[in-house]
Design an enzyme around this catalytic site. Structure first.
Site, PDB file in Angstrom:
ATOM      1  CG  ASN A   1      -0.192  -0.105   2.512  1.00 40.60           C
ATOM      2  OD1 ASN A   1       0.560   0.803   2.847  1.00 40.60           O
ATOM      3  ND2 ASN A   1      -0.356  -1.194   3.234  1.00 40.60           N
ATOM      4  NE  ARG A   2      -1.811   5.449  -3.888  1.00 44.11           N
ATOM      5  CZ  ARG A   2      -1.123   5.653  -5.006  1.00 44.11           C
ATOM      6  NH1 ARG A   2       0.099   6.116  -4.943  1.00 44.11           N
ATOM      7  NH2 ARG A   2      -1.675   5.412  -6.166  1.00 44.11           N
TER       8      ARG A   2
END
Ligand code: CTP
Length: 219
Positions: free
Chosen positions: A22-23
């Site tokens: 994920n970011r």
């Protein structure tokens, strides 16, 4: 005070060259580790892969998967006074990891995923942690209500909630604006850089931990 902090994303492998992630930049967790270390607290940072430098005077354990993070937390948590769970842990991981690189063949490919262990949710019931417990909640709606549900469900002393539907704060941003949700009150902190906010949070969490210790001594 001994503080454990989880940070960054996790990486869930699909095959030898691919993973789900994920970011999360890890910036909030690293800023908190640095803020506590500057206060001369003993800090253990357990982090998924990030681009950040490890802050000075911080013990560091690198991990990749949610399971590795769970195992490291379970091992060290009993020695800690406070724990702050900033990591953006993958909620799901592939059921099986291919031993060879998956070749391109059919037009569609289905990945089967299973839930990862909830590390924060295991701190009280499974790992028996009695110290000051802080979780993060990234929400897109009903910020306070959802954070309060997480506070109860995961047995936390505080949830640091942020509204990730707002541009420029939270995930992968330099700034954050958070609502601290505790059983008796809510405290809104103004938008600030994650580094400034981390110092503010370290002050508040240290005060709250002292209050918890004093309350226990009175029992
Ligand atoms: N967390 C964790 N282990 C997981 C997932 C989350 O320790 N497997 C921690 C995060 O570090 C964060 C908190 O739990 O402190 C909130 O995570 P979040 O994903 O928002 O909570 P969930 O219970 O998964 O709820 P939601 O349905 O909103 O995703």
């Amino acid at each position: 005070m001994k503080v454990l902090i989880t940070a960054g994303p996790t990486r869930e492998p699909i095959d030898p060259v691919r993973f789900l992630t994920n970011r999360s930049s890890g910036r909030m967790g690293y800023a908190l580790a640095e803020a506590f270390a500057r206060r001369e607290e003993q800090v253990l940072l357990i982090s998924g892969p990030t681009q950040l430098d490890i802050p000075d005077h911080v013990d560091f354990i690198p991990v990749e998967t949610a399971q590795e993070m769970y195992d490291a937390v379970a091992h060290y948590l009993p020695q800690m006074d406070a724990a702050i769970f900033c990591a953006a842990v993958a909620d799901y991981t592939p059921v099986s990891v291919a031993s060879q690189k998956i070749k391109k063949s059919a037009d569609t490919l289905t990945l089967e995923l299973k839930k990862t262990p909830d590390i924060l949710g295991s701190a009280r019931q499974v790992m028996g942690f009695r110290g000051y417990l802080v979780g993060f909640a990234a929400e897109t709606e009903n910020l306070e209500e959802n954070a309060r549900i997480k506070l109860e469900r995961k047995g936390c002393d505080m949830i640091i909630a942020n509204d990730v539907s707002q541009a420029g704060i939270g995930f992968d941003s330099a700034e954050n604006e958070v609502l601290l949700v505790e059983s008796a009150e809510n405290t809104a902190l103004p938008r600030d850089t994650k580094e400034h906010l981390a110092h503010h949070l370290a002050d508040i969490i240290s005060d709250r931990w002292l209050l918890k210790v004093k309350a226990r001594e009175l029992l």
